[in-house]
Design a protein around this motif. Structure first.
Motif, PDB file in Angstrom:
ATOM      1  N   TYR A  77       0.779  -1.224   0.019  1.00 49.36           N
ATOM      2  CA  TYR A  77       0.008  -0.016   0.202  1.00 49.36           C
ATOM      3  C   TYR A  77       0.873   1.165  -0.075  1.00 49.36           C
ATOM      4  O   TYR A  77       0.455   2.372  -0.586  1.00 49.36           O
ATOM      5  CB  TYR A  77      -0.907   0.120   1.311  1.00 49.36           C
ATOM      6  N   ARG A  78       1.894   1.084   0.647  1.00 51.71           N
ATOM      7  CA  ARG A  78       2.734   2.289   0.866  1.00 51.71           C
ATOM      8  C   ARG A  78       3.384   2.725  -0.535  1.00 51.71           C
ATOM      9  O   ARG A  78       3.562   3.857  -1.010  1.00 51.71           O
ATOM     10  CB  ARG A  78       3.942   2.167   1.889  1.00 51.71           C
ATOM     11  N   ILE A  79       3.977   1.711  -0.915  1.00 54.34           N
ATOM     12  CA  ILE A  79       4.458   1.622  -2.539  1.00 54.34           C
ATOM     13  C   ILE A  79       3.251   2.341  -3.454  1.00 54.34           C
ATOM     14  O   ILE A  79       3.836   3.278  -4.293  1.00 54.34           O
ATOM     15  CB  ILE A  79       5.160   0.536  -3.141  1.00 54.34           C
ATOM     16  N   ALA A  80       2.289   1.604  -3.393  1.00 55.10           N
ATOM     17  CA  ALA A  80       1.372   2.290  -4.497  1.00 55.10           C
ATOM     18  C   ALA A  80       0.728   3.806  -4.022  1.00 55.10           C
ATOM     19  O   ALA A  80       0.602   4.466  -5.017  1.00 55.10           O
ATOM     20  CB  ALA A  80       0.133   1.373  -4.259  1.00 55.10           C
ATOM     21  N   SER A  81       0.933   3.946  -2.929  1.00 52.24           N
ATOM     22  CA  SER A  81       0.559   5.330  -2.343  1.00 52.24           C
ATOM     23  C   SER A  81       1.450   6.229  -2.758  1.00 52.24           C
ATOM     24  O   SER A  81       1.355   7.401  -3.520  1.00 52.24           O
ATOM     25  CB  SER A  81       0.238   5.409  -0.984  1.00 52.24           C
ATOM     26  N   ILE A  82       2.814   6.039  -2.959  1.00 52.24           N
ATOM     27  CA  ILE A  82       3.779   6.788  -3.456  1.00 52.24           C
ATOM     28  C   ILE A  82       3.781   7.039  -4.976  1.00 52.24           C
ATOM     29  O   ILE A  82       3.817   8.215  -5.489  1.00 52.24           O
ATOM     30  CB  ILE A  82       5.279   6.472  -2.881  1.00 52.24           C
ATOM     31  N   GLN A  83       3.371   6.029  -5.606  1.00 49.57           N
ATOM     32  CA  GLN A  83       3.512   6.020  -7.082  1.00 49.57           C
ATOM     33  C   GLN A  83       2.257   6.716  -7.613  1.00 49.57           C
ATOM     34  O   GLN A  83       2.166   7.316  -8.633  1.00 49.57           O
ATOM     35  CB  GLN A  83       3.565   4.557  -7.522  1.00 49.57           C
ATOM     36  N   PHE A  84       0.784   6.674  -6.716  1.00 46.84           N
ATOM     37  CA  PHE A  84      -0.252   7.102  -7.455  1.00 46.84           C
ATOM     38  C   PHE A  84      -1.096   8.098  -6.845  1.00 46.84           C
ATOM     39  O   PHE A  84      -2.138   8.540  -7.287  1.00 46.84           O
ATOM     40  CB  PHE A  84      -1.153   5.615  -7.743  1.00 46.84           C
ATOM     41  N   LYS A  85      -0.872   8.293  -5.643  1.00 46.56           N
ATOM     42  CA  LYS A  85      -1.660   9.303  -4.656  1.00 46.56           C
ATOM     43  C   LYS A  85      -0.919  10.588  -4.607  1.00 46.56           C
ATOM     44  O   LYS A  85       0.489  10.705  -4.744  1.00 46.56           O
ATOM     45  CB  LYS A  85      -1.827   8.712  -3.425  1.00 46.56           C
ATOM     46  N   THR A  86      -1.660  11.696  -4.424  1.00 44.90           N
ATOM     47  CA  THR A  86      -1.208  12.951  -4.467  1.00 44.90           C
ATOM     48  C   THR A  86      -0.550  12.986  -2.730  1.00 44.90           C
ATOM     49  O   THR A  86      -0.922  12.097  -2.045  1.00 44.90           O
ATOM     50  CB  THR A  86      -2.178  14.156  -4.439  1.00 44.90           C
ATOM     51  N   VAL A  87       0.113  14.001  -2.636  1.00 44.95           N
ATOM     52  CA  VAL A  87       0.704  14.250  -1.187  1.00 44.95           C
ATOM     53  C   VAL A  87      -0.403  14.248  -0.345  1.00 44.95           C
ATOM     54  O   VAL A  87      -0.264  13.614   0.991  1.00 44.95           O
ATOM     55  CB  VAL A  87       1.577  15.267  -1.243  1.00 44.95           C
TER      56      VAL A  87
END
Length: 189
Positions: free
Chosen positions: A137-147
């Motif tokens: 989830y952390r990796i996907a968050s960094i790749q696909f979510k805004t800050v």
């Protein structure tokens, strides 16, 4: 130990009485003060830590800059994954954010408990699964979510995080500056 095991059972899985008794003989409960390092970079620390009370951060250093990559709060497990799973020196530090009480179990004792108790082996698989999913989830968050989305997800996962964790560590975890974090927080008020 029964109170600790009840917390583990409520979040992870149930354990039998013989497993609990055996685990109790193969682990230690240790108190740490705020700011103590329980794992140092370059150290081989083959232990599984269960946080009974308090909070921890795991971080790397790069040019004297601290880069936080993992938080652990009450009723969560943490380890120096590099050291624990590969027998290599730890790549990061694990440090107390506040006074902590931690159940520590040496890797060789974890392996014995897994070998001798099916329910403990199940617990260990559940712990690993949760950690793997958390990192995915952390990796996907960094790749696909805004800050802002990453910040909102972190606060949703750990509603009390801003009360215990320094803002610099939260910013580092999110991959932003503390000033950017301040702007995001100000926009929520």
């Amino acid at each position: 130990m029964n109170e600790i095991v009840n917390k583990i059972a409520s979040k992870y899985c149930d354990l039998g009485k013989s497993t609990i008794s055996d685990w109790e003989t193969k682990s230690k409960i240790i108190e740490y003060k705020k700011g103590e390092r329980i794992v140092r970079e370059g150290q081989q620390r083959h232990k599984l830590f269960f946080l009974i009370k308090g909070s921890l951060r795991a971080y790397y250093t790069d040019d004297d800059k601290r880069i936080t990559d993992w938080f652990a709060f009450e009723n969560e497990f943490i380890t120096s994954s590099t050291s624990y799973f590969t027998d290599e020196p730890s790549l990061h530090f694990i440090e107390t954010i506040e006074d902590c009480v931690i159940l520590e179990t040496e890797k060789n004792n974890v392996e014995l408990l897994c070998k001798n108790h099916h329910d403990f082996e199940h617990l260990f698989r559940v712990i690993l699964s949760k950690v793997i999913v958390q990192f995915r989830y952390r990796i996907a968050s960094i790749q696909f979510k805004t800050v802002k989305q990453r910040y909102d997800s972190l606060v949703k996962q750990y509603p009390q995080i801003e009360l215990t964790v320094p803002l610099g560590d939260i910013a580092s975890f999110l991959g932003i500056t503390q000033e950017t974090l301040s702007r995001i927080r100000a926009s929520k008020e």
